[in-house]
Scaffold this motif. Structure first.
Motif, PDB file in Angstrom:
ATOM      1  N   MET A  27       0.816  -1.184   0.000  1.00  0.00           N
ATOM      2  CA  MET A  27       0.000   0.000   0.000  1.00  0.00           C
ATOM      3  C   MET A  27       0.864   1.255   0.000  1.00  0.00           C
ATOM      4  O   MET A  27       0.580   2.202  -0.704  1.00  0.00           O
ATOM      5  CB  MET A  27      -0.903  -0.010   1.229  1.00  0.00           C
ATOM      6  N   TYR A  28       1.926   1.258   0.818  1.00  0.00           N
ATOM      7  CA  TYR A  28       2.779   2.443   0.868  1.00  0.00           C
ATOM      8  C   TYR A  28       3.532   2.650  -0.438  1.00  0.00           C
ATOM      9  O   TYR A  28       3.773   3.785  -0.839  1.00  0.00           O
ATOM     10  CB  TYR A  28       3.746   2.349   2.043  1.00  0.00           C
ATOM     11  N   GLY A  29       3.906   1.551  -1.080  1.00  0.00           N
ATOM     12  CA  GLY A  29       4.561   1.665  -2.373  1.00  0.00           C
ATOM     13  C   GLY A  29       3.647   2.269  -3.419  1.00  0.00           C
ATOM     14  O   GLY A  29       4.074   3.099  -4.231  1.00  0.00           O
ATOM     15  N   ALA A  30       2.383   1.881  -3.389  1.00  0.00           N
ATOM     16  CA  ALA A  30       1.409   2.441  -4.327  1.00  0.00           C
ATOM     17  C   ALA A  30       1.201   3.933  -4.055  1.00  0.00           C
ATOM     18  O   ALA A  30       1.115   4.734  -4.994  1.00  0.00           O
ATOM     19  CB  ALA A  30       0.091   1.691  -4.228  1.00  0.00           C
ATOM     20  N   LEU A  31       1.144   4.299  -2.786  1.00  0.00           N
ATOM     21  CA  LEU A  31       0.999   5.715  -2.439  1.00  0.00           C
ATOM     22  C   LEU A  31       2.216   6.507  -2.900  1.00  0.00           C
ATOM     23  O   LEU A  31       2.084   7.604  -3.430  1.00  0.00           O
ATOM     24  CB  LEU A  31       0.810   5.863  -0.925  1.00  0.00           C
ATOM     25  N   TRP A  32       3.394   5.939  -2.704  1.00  0.00           N
ATOM     26  CA  TRP A  32       4.628   6.614  -3.130  1.00  0.00           C
ATOM     27  C   TRP A  32       4.650   6.821  -4.637  1.00  0.00           C
ATOM     28  O   TRP A  32       5.086   7.865  -5.121  1.00  0.00           O
ATOM     29  CB  TRP A  32       5.828   5.787  -2.679  1.00  0.00           C
ATOM     30  N   ARG A  33       4.170   5.820  -5.392  1.00  0.00           N
ATOM     31  CA  ARG A  33       4.163   5.936  -6.854  1.00  0.00           C
ATOM     32  C   ARG A  33       3.128   6.941  -7.348  1.00  0.00           C
ATOM     33  O   ARG A  33       3.305   7.555  -8.391  1.00  0.00           O
ATOM     34  CB  ARG A  33       3.900   4.567  -7.486  1.00  0.00           C
ATOM     35  N   VAL A  34       2.037   7.137  -6.605  1.00  0.00           N
ATOM     36  CA  VAL A  34       0.975   8.048  -7.031  1.00  0.00           C
ATOM     37  C   VAL A  34       1.362   9.508  -6.797  1.00  0.00           C
ATOM     38  O   VAL A  34       0.950  10.380  -7.554  1.00  0.00           O
ATOM     39  CB  VAL A  34      -0.342   7.708  -6.286  1.00  0.00           C
ATOM     40  N   LEU A  35       2.158   9.761  -5.767  1.00  0.00           N
ATOM     41  CA  LEU A  35       2.545  11.142  -5.478  1.00  0.00           C
ATOM     42  C   LEU A  35       3.428  11.700  -6.591  1.00  0.00           C
ATOM     43  O   LEU A  35       4.326  11.022  -7.075  1.00  0.00           O
ATOM     44  CB  LEU A  35       3.288  11.209  -4.143  1.00  0.00           C
ATOM     45  N   PRO A  36       3.189  12.953  -6.986  1.00  0.00           N
ATOM     46  CA  PRO A  36       3.963  13.550  -8.087  1.00  0.00           C
ATOM     47  C   PRO A  36       5.303  14.093  -7.621  1.00  0.00           C
ATOM     48  O   PRO A  36       5.497  14.406  -6.452  1.00  0.00           O
ATOM     49  CB  PRO A  36       3.056  14.687  -8.560  1.00  0.00           C
ATOM     50  N   GLY A  37       6.220  14.206  -8.559  1.00  0.00           N
ATOM     51  CA  GLY A  37       7.484  14.879  -8.304  1.00  0.00           C
ATOM     52  C   GLY A  37       8.622  13.957  -7.919  1.00  0.00           C
ATOM     53  O   GLY A  37       8.450  12.754  -7.772  1.00  0.00           O
ATOM     54  N   PRO A  38       9.805  14.551  -7.747  1.00  0.00           N
ATOM     55  CA  PRO A  38      10.970  13.777  -7.296  1.00  0.00           C
ATOM     56  C   PRO A  38      10.819  13.410  -5.816  1.00  0.00           C
ATOM     57  O   PRO A  38       9.921  13.879  -5.128  1.00  0.00           O
ATOM     58  CB  PRO A  38      12.139  14.740  -7.521  1.00  0.00           C
ATOM     59  N   TRP A  39      11.749  12.602  -5.315  1.00  0.00           N
ATOM     60  CA  TRP A  39      11.573  12.061  -3.962  1.00  0.00           C
ATOM     61  C   TRP A  39      11.503  13.109  -2.862  1.00  0.00           C
ATOM     62  O   TRP A  39      10.769  12.922  -1.902  1.00  0.00           O
ATOM     63  CB  TRP A  39      12.596  10.968  -3.665  1.00  0.00           C
ATOM     64  N   PRO A  40      12.218  14.264  -2.955  1.00  0.00           N
ATOM     65  CA  PRO A  40      12.046  15.256  -1.877  1.00  0.00           C
ATOM     66  C   PRO A  40      10.626  15.832  -1.830  1.00  0.00           C
ATOM     67  O   PRO A  40      10.072  16.057  -0.761  1.00  0.00           O
ATOM     68  CB  PRO A  40      13.065  16.341  -2.198  1.00  0.00           C
ATOM     69  N   VAL A  41      10.039  16.037  -3.003  1.00  0.00           N
ATOM     70  CA  VAL A  41       8.662  16.544  -3.070  1.00  0.00           C
ATOM     71  C   VAL A  41       7.702  15.485  -2.555  1.00  0.00           C
ATOM     72  O   VAL A  41       6.766  15.778  -1.809  1.00  0.00           O
ATOM     73  CB  VAL A  41       8.311  16.970  -4.514  1.00  0.00           C
ATOM     74  N   LYS A  42       7.925  14.230  -2.939  1.00  0.00           N
ATOM     75  CA  LYS A  42       7.081  13.139  -2.466  1.00  0.00           C
ATOM     76  C   LYS A  42       7.155  13.015  -0.951  1.00  0.00           C
ATOM     77  O   LYS A  42       6.139  12.813  -0.282  1.00  0.00           O
ATOM     78  CB  LYS A  42       7.502  11.810  -3.103  1.00  0.00           C
ATOM     79  N   LEU A  43       8.349  13.165  -0.393  1.00  0.00           N
ATOM     80  CA  LEU A  43       8.523  13.076   1.052  1.00  0.00           C
ATOM     81  C   LEU A  43       7.766  14.198   1.750  1.00  0.00           C
ATOM     82  O   LEU A  43       7.073  13.970   2.752  1.00  0.00           O
ATOM     83  CB  LEU A  43      10.006  13.131   1.406  1.00  0.00           C
ATOM     84  N   LEU A  44       7.873  15.416   1.223  1.00  0.00           N
ATOM     85  CA  LEU A  44       7.164  16.547   1.804  1.00  0.00           C
ATOM     86  C   LEU A  44       5.652  16.336   1.738  1.00  0.00           C
ATOM     87  O   LEU A  44       4.938  16.560   2.716  1.00  0.00           O
ATOM     88  CB  LEU A  44       7.554  17.847   1.089  1.00  0.00           C
ATOM     89  N   LEU A  45       5.156  15.886   0.600  1.00  0.00           N
ATOM     90  CA  LEU A  45       3.726  15.623   0.450  1.00  0.00           C
ATOM     91  C   LEU A  45       3.262  14.513   1.392  1.00  0.00           C
ATOM     92  O   LEU A  45       2.178  14.596   1.979  1.00  0.00           O
ATOM     93  CB  LEU A  45       3.400  15.252  -0.999  1.00  0.00           C
ATOM     94  N   LEU A  46       4.079  13.502   1.556  1.00  0.00           N
ATOM     95  CA  LEU A  46       3.737  12.406   2.451  1.00  0.00           C
ATOM     96  C   LEU A  46       3.685  12.874   3.902  1.00  0.00           C
ATOM     97  O   LEU A  46       2.778  12.500   4.651  1.00  0.00           O
ATOM     98  CB  LEU A  46       4.743  11.266   2.288  1.00  0.00           C
ATOM     99  N   LEU A  47       4.617  13.721   4.312  1.00  0.00           N
ATOM    100  CA  LEU A  47       4.602  14.265   5.667  1.00  0.00           C
ATOM    101  C   LEU A  47       3.372  15.147   5.902  1.00  0.00           C
ATOM    102  O   LEU A  47       2.760  15.102   6.976  1.00  0.00           O
ATOM    103  CB  LEU A  47       5.882  15.045   5.940  1.00  0.00           C
ATOM    104  N   ILE A  48       3.004  15.935   4.900  1.00  0.00           N
ATOM    105  CA  ILE A  48       1.801  16.767   4.999  1.00  0.00           C
ATOM    106  C   ILE A  48       0.560  15.888   5.098  1.00  0.00           C
ATOM    107  O   ILE A  48      -0.352  16.155   5.903  1.00  0.00           O
ATOM    108  CB  ILE A  48       1.711  17.737   3.810  1.00  0.00           C
ATOM    109  N   LEU A  49       0.524  14.812   4.325  1.00  0.00           N
ATOM    110  CA  LEU A  49      -0.604  13.888   4.358  1.00  0.00           C
ATOM    111  C   LEU A  49      -0.724  13.206   5.719  1.00  0.00           C
ATOM    112  O   LEU A  49      -1.818  13.095   6.283  1.00  0.00           O
ATOM    113  CB  LEU A  49      -0.454  12.850   3.248  1.00  0.00           C
ATOM    114  N   ILE A  50       0.395  12.790   6.279  1.00  0.00           N
ATOM    115  CA  ILE A  50       0.387  12.157   7.602  1.00  0.00           C
ATOM    116  C   ILE A  50      -0.088  13.155   8.660  1.00  0.00           C
ATOM    117  O   ILE A  50      -0.892  12.812   9.532  1.00  0.00           O
ATOM    118  CB  ILE A  50       1.784  11.602   7.937  1.00  0.00           C
TER     119      ILE A  50
END
Length: 60
Positions: A1-24
């Motif tokens: 599930m987390y892998g699917a969420l990571w793949r759906v988020l746009p941008g390079p990994w720093p942007v994905k990390l920021l978006l994931l932290l905001i989502l959490i």
């Protein structure tokens, strides 16, 4: 599930990390604001309110 969420988020990994932290943070805020008080209304006897004695029963 987390892998699917990571793949759906746009941008390079720093942007994905920021978006994931905001989502959490948003999920945790929703839990604290709406879910936990709603559950507490069904379980009023589980929390002690003012009936707590610290250090009672300790013999030295």
């Amino acid at each position: 599930m987390y892998g699917a969420l990571w793949r759906v988020l746009p941008g390079p990994w720093p942007v994905k990390l920021l978006l994931l932290l905001i989502l959490i943070a948003a999920v945790l805020a929703a839990l604290v604001i709406w879910v936990f008080p709603w559950v507490d209304s069904f379980l009023p006897g589980l929390l002690l309110e003012g009936d707590v004695t610290i250090g009672a029963g300790i013999t030295g």
